[in-house]
Write an enzyme that holds these catalytic residues in place. Structure first.
Site, short mmCIF file in Angstrom:
data_model
loop_
_atom_site.label_atom_id
_atom_site.label_comp_id
_atom_site.label_asym_id
_atom_site.label_seq_id
_atom_site.Cartn_x
_atom_site.Cartn_y
_atom_site.Cartn_z
CG ASN A 155 40.70 38.58 30.52
OD1 ASN A 155 41.73 39.22 30.73
ND2 ASN A 155 39.64 39.08 29.90
CB CYS A 177 43.86 44.86 28.53
SG CYS A 177 42.14 45.13 28.96
CG HIS A 178 40.39 46.47 23.94
ND1 HIS A 178 39.82 45.95 22.82
CD2 HIS A 178 39.77 45.87 24.98
CE1 HIS A 178 38.88 45.09 23.16
NE2 HIS A 178 38.83 45.02 24.46
CG HIS A 214 39.71 43.69 33.41
ND1 HIS A 214 39.41 42.37 33.18
CD2 HIS A 214 39.93 44.22 32.18
CE1 HIS A 214 39.45 42.11 31.88
NE2 HIS A 214 39.77 43.22 31.27
#
Lengths: 465, 465, 465, 465
Positions: A155, A177-178, A214
């Site tokens: 990140n 990304c999970h 995100h």
């Protein structure tokens, strides 16, 4: 490649000092008989790579391992990259002290961030530190292993992947990304609750994904022929759902449950904009100005700030670990059983090798998958992984109101990227000013910004600080 | 049209109750021998139009008048529009009490606006009231006088012009605003000060214009072969220029000088973003979140809030005027001498009639003049007025940082327009949330928004309030 | 710069062997008292520059000259460019033999071109020769005189200007062409004929311009308040206007009037597509497949092919001139009187120096002036020349049918540019195939293309021919 | 919908007089136990629907059928559409005599077309007949069954789907074509030949698809981890592959094998442009001007023209069939065994019902899947079929040269669509002129065009013919 024999591959793993990710990748690999080969580890802190070699050996020599990989630490990234088919990037941008600053300095100026690694002044600061490193890796990769696929876990995800492409437009990189998995789990619980069936595994939840990392959304979701949007609409009517969650928040804080939440902010996007948020509330709150107006306001949604002290304590543990290793005191890692991580990294490798098909969400430059957003901006949507290709799937369009919020984030990211690439202080400050969290007087923002630059000075060569 | 004789035109003037504008237009017209003809006035308050007829007669019968126009009040807008070559739109969207609410309600929730007629919650509220009226006028114009040019003076300028085009894409409308003239005057003063020459008239300042109305910029300016940007760069270094202007502000307030300022915010854009703001500081401050964080912060730049009481007192004067007229007590308007207003309305008419050429700034849907911004959005740039055509000039691109700020304003305007056209409460609230001034908790914003809707209820039919 | 004294400028003139242009520029300059200074001439054939020095001296020493310029020949382009404020580019891309090939080789394969310097296989061939030269000039200019304005007169105009910007995006270059003046003259004649007034000068014809060089259109035109489109609509109904013009064509050919025409093709665009063509018929015919299907078909419109022999004979005259000079036999140029050329070059210089304003048509990368066409493509529209700036005016949109024809030309030009920049034979052939004149079997086209490459071999280094 | 029981659906089948398609759909349906329900048939020729009812009954009552559908003929399309979940559109636009004209009239003017149902003057003519019908169906569907998925099989595929969306932007329609399957079969043969493995089924060939219907390309292909592009590159080097195929063509013609070809034109695109054509040669040849310059030139590639007489003879057979049915002479249809068609229609239905996942190629408005081409234009790419959604996959970009050829086709289609929607003769002629096959003098083209309009007169109401 034959049809049955294990395919030989070489993986370069850059960074991974945090070890959680490296361990997951190696375990998943050990349980994947279709591959064999070599794993070359590199970290700017050589001991970190050596520690991971120990973990790797324990994993691949485990009785449950279904394949073997040679694991070795490399003295240079070039050595690790040589001949690589796949490159994992998973670094920490600077010492944890700097991460703490990313949280603490803005807080002193009245800007609060629960995570501070993606967006907001903290995320911009982290990005400015990261961009030069990523530019350098991009160039090295294209020189040494231009055909390798590059998988980023670091990140700020979006800006890391953006920096790779800015430096080398032909690089074959994407970001994983999970965060969206959590939304699939949440929807699986709704299926159980409202359709009165056993809770399905998350993979059965068919979800469109759209946004930037995100700050992602699920504009459509279904399970087994059932549209899940009516269930969400019903769920947000639940008695008491929107009650003040301050008590819950304070208890979380008292117990140090820094990452917990009730997902109310994700639902609030559904309520206000008609689309479900698909990242954790701690992330979602950082992209708009109306949740982080005060700690109290955030707590009302059941979310708390993660203190920088907690971040620092994690780092201390890591440092102790390395010190112990240096003194020969660290015991060999013991692994009871090999358990799949639930991550999709290895499935991606299988698909890229042409050994399987995979549909998942991924961070890639916009090639049309989000036609409302600027082409070239790194966005997160679903994609098809196939033999040597990742083709994004065009998402269901986001509602105009949310699309604009995402677009603003992208604009701030572009200013940040340009600032980082050109070491341009004016542009960097314009990025800060354009961030939705920046609602303070412009001269105060200027003071905060300069303080942050000074705190990052060691990682901003060429900025004339 | 011959070459020498006065050309016969018909002008419809809709609104104009404020009379300042109507008087200016008629005076300029009286001094323009190239035209003659008729001026048909309409106002939803018939007496307002009648009062203007009196003013008009005094003007055209004045000994200094160089041409004659028949001036008459019409009972319906349709009557006024019949046969019109030019239509002026200059209305007041609702009673002044509503304008006061646009200022006062947000203020109670912590959102301050010095003007509140263009952007921010106040501007959005005003726009929601105005849009249906403008849709109706657009339709009526295209039915009755589709070839007429429509010149809008009403605020919110951008959304008024946008509503006309949304309803009738083939309408020949544009919006006029003299805000940029002030910047030309300011630059003329710099020419005088730094080039040691007599202050040139504003028309000699060659200025690129780019932005949206009241959030415009001058990305390049010259006078007589001199680039003026170096002068600005020098000027902002002036000793004391950036000192705290609170004292000045408080004195302005004490004396009721509501519209005064030192232009520091326009210069602050130059300092932070590299481009000079081209509207008054009271307007510029409303488009970004970092000046209006508190009244004190605004005062530091020498700008003050205009209280709603002042607005109401203006309205009261107008009401008294009308009452006096009703009672036959109002004296005939006396006009000493006819003086050109300095506005460009009549020059525009001359150019559109093919009798002159004119280059000026204007508000028009983006046809390419600002290629970084969405096509179709109403923007303000320079344009060439010629025979029956207004062709925008492609502006020098704004710096990326400012271009994004403008684009955000456009996005909020689009949400507002859609909300107004579709009477869509959710979209209207999303517009509020996306406005840069909205930095309050989302549920507080929701309460504020509902209070504003109620206050506008009488002018929002079909909204189900 | 003061207000009255002549401003000192330096002009670099590159090429100009044809001398027509150089003479015009120098004469116009001599009649312009606002400028004085130096003119540095460079040609790859040094004698050509020296001959022009002689012409220049005769002009500036002429009794009618109102200003003085030092004129000198330079040994290198670098010497000419040093300190230049303005750079004229006016070269011949290769010997006339190559131009003859551009006409003759395609003709043998059934592709006819009256001009062959802009588009079609001939234009593409010429462009491939020109692009590397222009790339080199662009780089040299940006190294030596980056602030100079660059004015291009060379054909293919669009690709010359495109190559400058492709090599150096920050170059301040534009392309000038007087082709549109002819349309203004044509419209002035219609004014005379239909409005029964004395024929106005071309400058009084207000014409929108839109398209790419030599494939330009006038989507709107007016004179003194009169819309000229109704006159055109009336004119194309003229009895006999559309009669077969073969006889006229054959007579033109017999008399060697190679450049004459009746302008019927420009009118045919009006008839078929609703917009008047704004270049000569010989040019317009080359951009679509339906006039040049055979020489007979072209002749029916009163247009003839210019034979390559004529082109060669012009070159021979020039060669004889140089030979005479070498042998000292060439008499000093005698100039009876200085007469303005009617070109706009000097007016452009005055405006760029901030000494005047000028609105004219110009070739520039698309910054929004033709929003239907790709941004960055070099297009021809009106523009405002002001102090150190050229701002394009957004044109009235072309009708969809014609807009698409122009877009196709741009696409072929892009392929040609990429091919030239990268010395890419495949792309160059794709450019040929995509040209509207290429209607022959693909293997025949391939043979033609290879023959053309061989003919250009001396000017295509690095192509591996 | 439960998990195991057959799901009840209603299908409306409009058209289908040709019966091949209807029979396939019904057979596939009969073999799909997940569905049951009703199939409502409508044809403007009622007997055609009745004949299909007979076929349907025979199929669903067949002992091998695994599910039951009620099949019935409807008197109106409204009756068929009522309650429909899925609508199949499979009509013939006008009598076969008109199709014959689409071939024969252009041929008389020198424009040859092997198929003439998609593009070229023949395709444009067919489209003009079809558009009003499709507009009417779109409106009726959105009134009666707005939530139904609409699956189009009619040609011209692109313009049929475009017309649906032009009339009703919210319609859920897409177009299906099996042309790409042939390319998968071709690639499977290459796999067999060069990789020395048994020929894989076409479904195992992973192929990117990009273009417009019948002018599609496969910019990337793989099988089981093998990139197939190197195999193609090798294959086109095969000795003799590019030999003159006239003899083969003449034999095909002698034997009436109208649809045969060697696929050389698909390979020629690979050779010239670097990308494999993905439709049959008869289609591909119609989209560029360089194969159909003469029948001889076409034959050299082993492709022949399908004579209009053959088309007419097919129609006669259909007419005889109907006549026999009218006289009660037609025997009941006998079906030996139910065999899957190989088409993907039923799999699409399963996926849209949420009962399966499907990735295939499909014709849809461009939402970003081909970012180089205009948004909204109907293009053919891969797509993911999921519960109530079809999400296109962003294709690998086509090489610039081919992308432009596709874009030109789209431009011609847009002009055709606008012409058809607005009954605009000028636009329709501009569409003809902009078609790559139109390389004849403009006045000849005008004569041809008018002849074609007259031939279509009965199906062009409102055109004022």
């Amino acid at each position: 490649m034959g049809r049955n024999a294990a395919v030989e591959i070489k993986i370069a793993y850059i960074g991974g000092g945090s070890r959680g990710w490296a361990r997951s990748v190696m375990t998943d690999l050990a349980l994947c008989p279709q591959f064999k080969g070599e794993m070359a580890l590199y970290d700017i802190e050589p001991i970190a790579a050596e520690l991971n070699v120990g973990v790797g050996q324990a994993i691949f020599q485990h009785r449950e391992a279904r394949t073997k990989f040679r694991v070795r630490a490399c003295k240079t990234s070039a050595e690790a990259l040589k001949g690589a088919d796949f490159v994992f990037l998973s670094i920490t941008p600077g010492p944890m002290r700097m991460f703490a600053n990313d949280i603490d300095i803005p807080a002193r100026y009245g800007i609060l961030q629960p995570v501070a690694d993606t967006t907001g002044p903290g995320g911009i600061s982290r990005a400015l530190r990261t961009i030069p490193t990523y530019v350098a890796y991009a160039r090295e990769i294209m020189k040494i292993c231009p055909h390798a696929w590059v998988i980023n876990y670091t990140n700020p995800m979006t800006l890391c992947v953006s920096a790779l492409y800015a430096a080398e437009p032909d690089i074959k990189a994407f970001g994983c990304c999970h965060e969206v998995f959590g939304t699939q789990h949440k929807l699986a619980r709704l299926v159980e609750q409202y359709l009165k069936v056993p809770r399905p595994p998350r993979q059965e939840i068919q979800a469109d994904v759209a946004g930037v990392n995100h700050f992602t959304f699920v504009p459509a979701a279904s399970w087994n022929g059932h549209d899940l949007y009516p269930l969400i609409a019903r769920h947000i009517q639940t008695q008491g759902l929107w009650d003040d969650q301050t008590e819950f928040a304070l208890e979380s804080r008292a117990r140090g449950r820094w990452f917990t939440s009730k997902g109310l902010i994700a639902y609030d996007f559904f309520r206000r904009f008609g689309v479900l948020g698909a990242a954790g509330d701690r992330h979602l709150a950082e992209f708009v100005p109306w949740y982080l107006t005060s700690e109290e306001n955030l707590n009302r949604y059941g979310v708390i700030l993660t203190p920088s002290l907690y971040r620092l304590s994690m780092w201390d543990a890591r440092e102790r670990d390395i010190a112990a290793y240096r003194q020969g005191k660290r015991a060999k890692p013991k692994i009871e059983t090999l358990k799949r991580s639930g991550e999709e990294g290895i499935n991606q490798l299988l698909a890229l090798a042409g050994l399987a098909s995979l549909d998942t969400n991924v961070n890639l430059p916009n090639q049309g998958q989000m036609p409302d957003l600027p082409l070239g901006a790194v966005v997160e949507t679903n994609a098809q992984f196939r033999k040597d290709s990742v083709r994004p799937v065009v998402s269901k369009p986001l509602p105009a109101g949310v699309s604009e919020l995402v677009r603003r984030v992208i604009a701030t990211q572009r200013l940040t990227l340009e600032a980082g690439l050109n070491k341009d202080k004016d542009l960097a400050f314009q990025a800060i000013l354009s961030d939705p969290l920046c609602r303070i007087p412009v001269d105060r923002a200027w003071a905060m910004f300069n303080e942050m630059l000074q705190a990052n000075k060691a990682m901003l060569p060429g900025w004339g600080l």
